[in-house]
Design a protein around this motif. Sequence first.
Motif, PDB file in Angstrom:
ATOM      1  N   GLY A 208      23.300 -25.300  52.768  1.00  0.00           N
ATOM      2  CA  GLY A 208      24.348 -25.029  53.746  1.00  0.00           C
ATOM      3  C   GLY A 208      24.006 -25.584  55.116  1.00  0.00           C
ATOM      4  N   ALA A 209      22.725 -25.476  55.503  1.00  0.00           N
ATOM      5  CA  ALA A 209      22.295 -25.985  56.808  1.00  0.00           C
ATOM      6  C   ALA A 209      22.446 -27.501  56.893  1.00  0.00           C
ATOM      7  CB  ALA A 209      20.849 -25.581  57.066  1.00  0.00           C
TER       8      ALA A 209
ATOM      9  N   ALA B  16      17.752 -24.325  58.706  1.00  0.00           N
ATOM     10  CA  ALA B  16      18.756 -23.375  59.182  1.00  0.00           C
ATOM     11  C   ALA B  16      18.706 -23.253  60.705  1.00  0.00           C
ATOM     12  CB  ALA B  16      18.537 -22.014  58.534  1.00  0.00           C
ATOM     13  N   MET B  17      17.501 -23.261  61.276  1.00  0.00           N
ATOM     14  CA  MET B  17      17.370 -23.241  62.733  1.00  0.00           C
ATOM     15  C   MET B  17      18.043 -24.462  63.356  1.00  0.00           C
ATOM     16  SD  MET B  17      13.404 -21.922  63.153  1.00  0.00           S
ATOM     17  CE  MET B  17      13.395 -21.946  64.965  1.00  0.00           C
ATOM     18  N   GLN B  18      17.834 -25.634  62.744  1.00  0.00           N
ATOM     19  CA  GLN B  18      18.494 -26.844  63.241  1.00  0.00           C
ATOM     20  C   GLN B  18      20.012 -26.671  63.247  1.00  0.00           C
ATOM     21  OE1 GLN B  18      17.347 -30.767  61.900  1.00  0.00           O
ATOM     22  NE2 GLN B  18      15.411 -30.005  61.072  1.00  0.00           N
ATOM     23  N   ALA B  19      20.534 -26.137  62.139  1.00  0.00           N
ATOM     24  CA  ALA B  19      21.986 -25.951  62.036  1.00  0.00           C
ATOM     25  C   ALA B  19      22.495 -25.008  63.119  1.00  0.00           C
ATOM     26  CB  ALA B  19      22.348 -25.415  60.646  1.00  0.00           C
ATOM     27  N   LEU B  20      21.745 -23.952  63.390  1.00  0.00           N
ATOM     28  CA  LEU B  20      22.163 -22.991  64.417  1.00  0.00           C
ATOM     29  C   LEU B  20      22.040 -23.584  65.819  1.00  0.00           C
ATOM     30  CD1 LEU B  20      20.604 -19.751  62.897  1.00  0.00           C
ATOM     31  CD2 LEU B  20      23.032 -20.340  62.999  1.00  0.00           C
TER      32      LEU B  20
ATOM     33  N   LYS C 126      14.095 -29.750  68.138  1.00  0.00           N
ATOM     34  CA  LYS C 126      14.776 -30.974  67.731  1.00  0.00           C
ATOM     35  C   LYS C 126      15.590 -30.750  66.451  1.00  0.00           C
ATOM     36  CE  LYS C 126      12.927 -33.742  70.862  1.00  0.00           C
ATOM     37  NZ  LYS C 126      13.736 -34.499  71.845  1.00  0.00           N
ATOM     38  N   THR C 127      16.550 -31.639  66.211  1.00  0.00           N
ATOM     39  CA  THR C 127      17.315 -31.621  64.967  1.00  0.00           C
ATOM     40  C   THR C 127      17.469 -33.049  64.464  1.00  0.00           C
ATOM     41  OG1 THR C 127      19.600 -32.000  65.730  1.00  0.00           O
ATOM     42  CG2 THR C 127      18.692 -29.771  66.024  1.00  0.00           C
TER      43      THR C 127
END
Length: 392
Positions: free
Chosen positions: A146-147, A205-209, A255-256
């Motif tokens: 999902g992310a 998931a952190m990147q997505a958020l 970073k993402t």
Amino acid sequence: MINSKYTKGIHAANVLLSLRLGGILNPNQEQQLIQQINTAVENKKPSLTSGQLALAILALGACKGPDGISINYSELVGDLENKFQAEIKNMEDHDGNPLTNYYQLSLDILALCLFSGNYSITEVTKILDPESKNYYFHEQFSVDTGAMAVLALICVKRSITSGQNKIDTSDLENIDNHIESLIAKILSQKTENGLLGNIYSTGEAMQALFVSSDYYNKSQWVCQKTRDTVLTEISQGAFRMPTAAAQILPALMGKTYLDVNKDSSCVYGSGNFNISTQDPISVTPAVSASQIKVNYSVVINNAKDRIVVSVADGSVFLDVMEQAQKENATLFSFTVEESSWGPYITTVQGIKANNNDRTYWELLSNGEHLSQGVGSYVVHAGDDLEVRWSTY
């Protein structure tokens, strides 16, 4: 990460991408990884999965490297377009099942978006519908899948709002709705200690958020709590596999994957990096001379073959399988292939996993599904270990 046996060939892409985004590599280390990836792409391009090629493109194009390194992005992107279309064709022919999985499809879309590849936005919104079965694994929402879809959708949305792509307003509305729904699903998997899904899905998931703050309330996620838990897990050796380390590092650096920019000069460091002042414990399982006994079973369609084997204390799941195979090759034969996550079980008793049928070999310990791989999970005396023919 750089010197691990699991960071060879195409598997170096995850590490290169992560370390380039973090600005940690020195030029010599970067050159070593780039050479491995280039050689793998040149020699094995037809056999690479779409996601492997997408990750290679993201890694090679994460930033602008030293003069003298020439990358033919247009050719690589063209090859990725073809592999992406093959994924879609397989979905049409096999009840919506891609050749690989939705994580890799999302990587494909992200790479095509960032490197000006051709894709249909309407098709993307249809594929990445949050209610698709391909986001679920044993009826459990896959947070990292999902992310990655959120990162891809945010990229596509940015390309629209910047004027790079012209679309019907309904597609933009669908993208917004998809992102909002996927973020809600990710946050629904937040644990009490701040992890998102499990320790290995938390980084992406952190990147997505990070890139979707307009789609949730700040009170729904406390980044510092998540980060603190991750740092504790690092000190306990949770990220000894290079891919696991590579997937958490960008988020810890703020970073993402959307920071990939082939025209932006690379930032270099010493090649040394300390994320925490804590001294990490040894991350190599300590194998002693003492032996332990564990129960091991192969389960196929409710038929169970069981054996008790002795292995050295500190052994991993794979050691148990190898010992069982030595004692009875008919019932406990298996094959593995190396992946960036370590050894991956491909067949047991000659039965092979198949994406079209959504089948795979599931690892369990004491009835619980394992998030660690067969080469990472350290077994304990009396464990009931199981390899089960399963669908997802």
